[in-house]
Motif scaffolding. Sequence first.
Motif, short mmCIF file in Angstrom:
data_model
loop_
_atom_site.label_atom_id
_atom_site.label_comp_id
_atom_site.label_asym_id
_atom_site.label_seq_id
_atom_site.Cartn_x
_atom_site.Cartn_y
_atom_site.Cartn_z
N TYR A 123 0.81 -1.22 0.00
CA TYR A 123 0.00 0.00 0.00
C TYR A 123 0.84 1.27 0.00
O TYR A 123 0.30 2.36 0.02
CB TYR A 123 -1.00 0.00 1.17
CG TYR A 123 -0.40 -0.17 2.54
CD1 TYR A 123 -0.52 -1.36 3.24
CD2 TYR A 123 0.29 0.87 3.16
CE1 TYR A 123 0.03 -1.51 4.51
CE2 TYR A 123 0.84 0.73 4.43
CZ TYR A 123 0.70 -0.47 5.09
OH TYR A 123 1.24 -0.62 6.34
N THR A 146 3.32 1.99 -2.40
CA THR A 146 3.63 2.42 -3.75
C THR A 146 2.58 2.00 -4.78
O THR A 146 2.81 2.13 -5.98
CB THR A 146 5.01 1.87 -4.19
OG1 THR A 146 4.92 0.45 -4.28
CG2 THR A 146 6.09 2.22 -3.19
N ALA A 147 1.45 1.50 -4.31
CA ALA A 147 0.43 0.97 -5.23
C ALA A 147 -0.03 2.03 -6.23
O ALA A 147 -0.23 1.74 -7.41
CB ALA A 147 -0.77 0.43 -4.44
N ASN A 148 -0.20 3.25 -5.77
CA ASN A 148 -0.68 4.30 -6.66
C ASN A 148 0.33 4.59 -7.77
O ASN A 148 -0.02 4.71 -8.95
CB ASN A 148 -0.97 5.58 -5.85
CG ASN A 148 -1.61 6.66 -6.69
OD1 ASN A 148 -0.93 7.53 -7.21
ND2 ASN A 148 -2.92 6.60 -6.86
N TYR A 171 -6.64 1.05 -1.18
CA TYR A 171 -5.35 1.64 -0.82
C TYR A 171 -4.59 2.14 -2.04
O TYR A 171 -3.50 2.65 -1.90
CB TYR A 171 -4.49 0.66 -0.01
CG TYR A 171 -4.23 -0.68 -0.66
CD1 TYR A 171 -4.90 -1.82 -0.23
CD2 TYR A 171 -3.32 -0.82 -1.70
CE1 TYR A 171 -4.67 -3.04 -0.81
CE2 TYR A 171 -3.08 -2.05 -2.29
CZ TYR A 171 -3.76 -3.16 -1.84
OH TYR A 171 -3.54 -4.38 -2.42
N VAL A 172 -5.16 2.01 -3.23
CA VAL A 172 -4.46 2.50 -4.42
C VAL A 172 -4.66 4.00 -4.59
O VAL A 172 -3.72 4.74 -4.91
CB VAL A 172 -4.94 1.75 -5.69
CG1 VAL A 172 -4.17 2.21 -6.92
CG2 VAL A 172 -4.80 0.24 -5.51
N THR A 201 -4.79 6.83 -12.81
CA THR A 201 -5.50 5.87 -11.97
C THR A 201 -6.35 6.63 -10.95
O THR A 201 -5.93 7.64 -10.40
CB THR A 201 -4.52 4.90 -11.28
OG1 THR A 201 -5.27 3.76 -10.82
CG2 THR A 201 -3.82 5.52 -10.09
N ASN A 231 2.76 6.65 1.30
CA ASN A 231 3.70 7.03 0.26
C ASN A 231 4.36 8.37 0.55
O ASN A 231 5.59 8.52 0.41
CB ASN A 231 2.97 7.09 -1.09
CG ASN A 231 3.91 7.29 -2.26
OD1 ASN A 231 4.11 8.42 -2.69
ND2 ASN A 231 4.52 6.23 -2.75
#
Lengths: 273, 273, 273
Positions: free
Chosen positions: A22, A24-26, B22-23, B196, C26
């Motif tokens: 969670y 670096t997922a974006n 969580y993205v 995204t 992040n």
Amino acid sequence: MLGEMLESVRKTGPLVHNITNYVTANDCANILLACGASPIMADEEEEAEEISALCRATNINLGTLNRRSIPAMLKAGKAAAALGHPVLLDPVGAGASQLRTETAGRLLEEIPFSIVRANMSEIRALAQGQGESRGVDACAEDRVSRENLPQALDFIRSFAKKIGAVVSVSGEIDIISDGERAFCVYNGRPEMSAVTGTGCMLSAMTGAYAGANPGKLLEAAAAAVCAMGVCGELAFARMGPLDGNAGYKNYIIDAVYNLNAETLERRAKIELW
Amino acid sequence: MLGEMLESVRKTGPLVHNITNYVTANDCANILLACGASPIMADEEEEAEEISALCRATNINLGTLNRRSIPAMLKAGKAAAALGHPVLLDPVGAGASQLRTETAGRLLEEIPFSIVRANMSEIRALAQGQGESRGVDACAEDRVSRENLPQALDFIRSFAKKIGAVVSVSGEIDIISDGERAFCVYNGRPEMSAVTGTGCMLSAMTGAYAGANPGKLLEAAAAAVCAMGVCGELAFARMGPLDGNAGYKNYIIDAVYNLNAETLERRAKIELW
Amino acid sequence: MLGEMLESVRKTGPLVHNITNYVTANDCANILLACGASPIMADEEEEAEEISALCRATNINLGTLNRRSIPAMLKAGKAAAALGHPVLLDPVGAGASQLRTETAGRLLEEIPFSIVRANMSEIRALAQGQGESRGVDACAEDRVSRENLPQALDFIRSFAKKIGAVVSVSGEIDIISDGERAFCVYNGRPEMSAVTGTGCMLSAMTGAYAGANPGKLLEAAAAAVCAMGVCGELAFARMGPLDGNAGYKNYIIDAVYNLNAETLERRAKIELW
């Protein structure tokens, strides 16, 4: 070769299944979109096989490993492999805890991975079934330089042969080998390590390149490494005096978005060993 | 109408409870702040009712669905509905797995949602109790264009009537209907799909607009769609030759931060059908 | 003093273990890298002690609290404290739900925290074992101003003495006290509250400063507060007319990346009370 790999991602837009962390997922989702692929992040065991089957590649990342998602990793990885899809492992932090080292080991045993993408300390931890690691970064003594390159190449080549997968090791010099052939890549910038998740992003993008070029996994993995390194350089050139690692992250993803085959071919510094 | 909806968000600063993935959670939180609302992300069953009761709207998103958070979704949704707060569902990936389709179906049965915000493929999956979906994006055959707009409007209108909620469908042409009236919105840019979470962000912002305008849910949902589309256009106009989807994302959120009623009214391309 | 604290982070590059939320993880990782530290995010109970032992400081954040991660928090916190590492608590949303208030209370009882970093509403909730909170932001009536500063200082000083930790309270005026001495910091911008996670980022950075300066926790915590405030100001000065909270977030992290001892010393507005 490299440009062809890139074009094939842009042309086919592979959907990549990510079971990832969670943190670096974006960024992983956005870099997949940037290179022309599509992301899906899904880590619930119950849907793991179905989601992996929808996709063209599966990317398993141990970044914020928790017990709950290991069954999903196993199911997704096996389902994807059974369908002939490339399956990639990013063993983040292998060597930093027993749980991570053992989980990476178990996944390697049970899933016929196509590609393992990691730093040298993590690969050593996998190779030895244990290891020492400075958290999620490579240890200084594991640095690959011109001096120890032949030994590093031997080690990676034989590890790749042993596990029957392409191994893609990131560092000052990147090494990508399928156990026979090996590429060295000299692109990239040291400042990339000041951006969290550049490794995770490379793994995700490697999944996309592999998904779009399933018959040429070594070349696909090497092309992804070159693309990431070249974009790290292009993004660095864009930095102004007030920019820091946040701006740099955005510029890296933006560079991937704008990268074309011609620039990749021209700027890549890659050697076959 | 649109500007009034926006002003009311800025004036009342509604707190929005998000049970989300969580993205895109960070971008959803920042877009809520950008439009004048406040985010709270909380997905633990034990506090779900308490948190939802503190808030003015509840936004449930299936992006990285896991079994653990379903009870929290049910409790939060029911508690919010019982208090008369707008409750919104974003059924990300409905149709992509049985778990998602069934969970979306169960939530729709048990929670009296005020708004469902999704793409056309997800809506079809909900309508049919099953479906086919290209991961988290809409399928090509579900694209709404000038040609099939009347049929799409009929379908959405009758689905909205059936579930007794406002349905907000995103695509090339956006459709928002409460089962009687329907709006079409022509704002936005195709490049938004390379970022995204633009759908998730729209859902979060729709929650804010609904929370601030609880008596006018159709108008609130339509205004949020217009705001997102207009900001996608304004952000696109700001792109330089080196920008890509990372820069674009930041510009979209920044545009929401700077959007005022006058600009929204002037740039919105909306029709009542 | 402040510059020395900063230099020591850059020189020693402390690894910081974060058990934190998925909304701002992040940004926390990137701000740790920006200030010269290294992040590791890991919330699985099984590896909590091992990971904390690898690190120089441990940062526990209740942002998206879930039952599953509480045992990891307890193990990591105790292990780190036993090794003499600074352990920090950010009780996000204490007062907003019973689960959060009680969990924060239990952690405070079982872990000998070195630092608690929060807003005033959260601190009041901890002090009273209950409280009222507007979600994750401070209530208006808890604002610290020139007028009520003496009372606020008394309250924070006695709470710090009671729990035997440095308490770092963020607001219009920041207060940092170890129960004896207290600092007030007047840096920062109100616009920082429009960026999600500025509090979480400050907590993470405070962990880094504490890890690099374990013998001077009060000064380290105060220096981190000054650094964040100064960077909020520098980043604000960089804003253009089209920038909003997304650009602002990037500029804040970039400013931390570029901050040096000289600028920190020169721009800090800090008083010893």
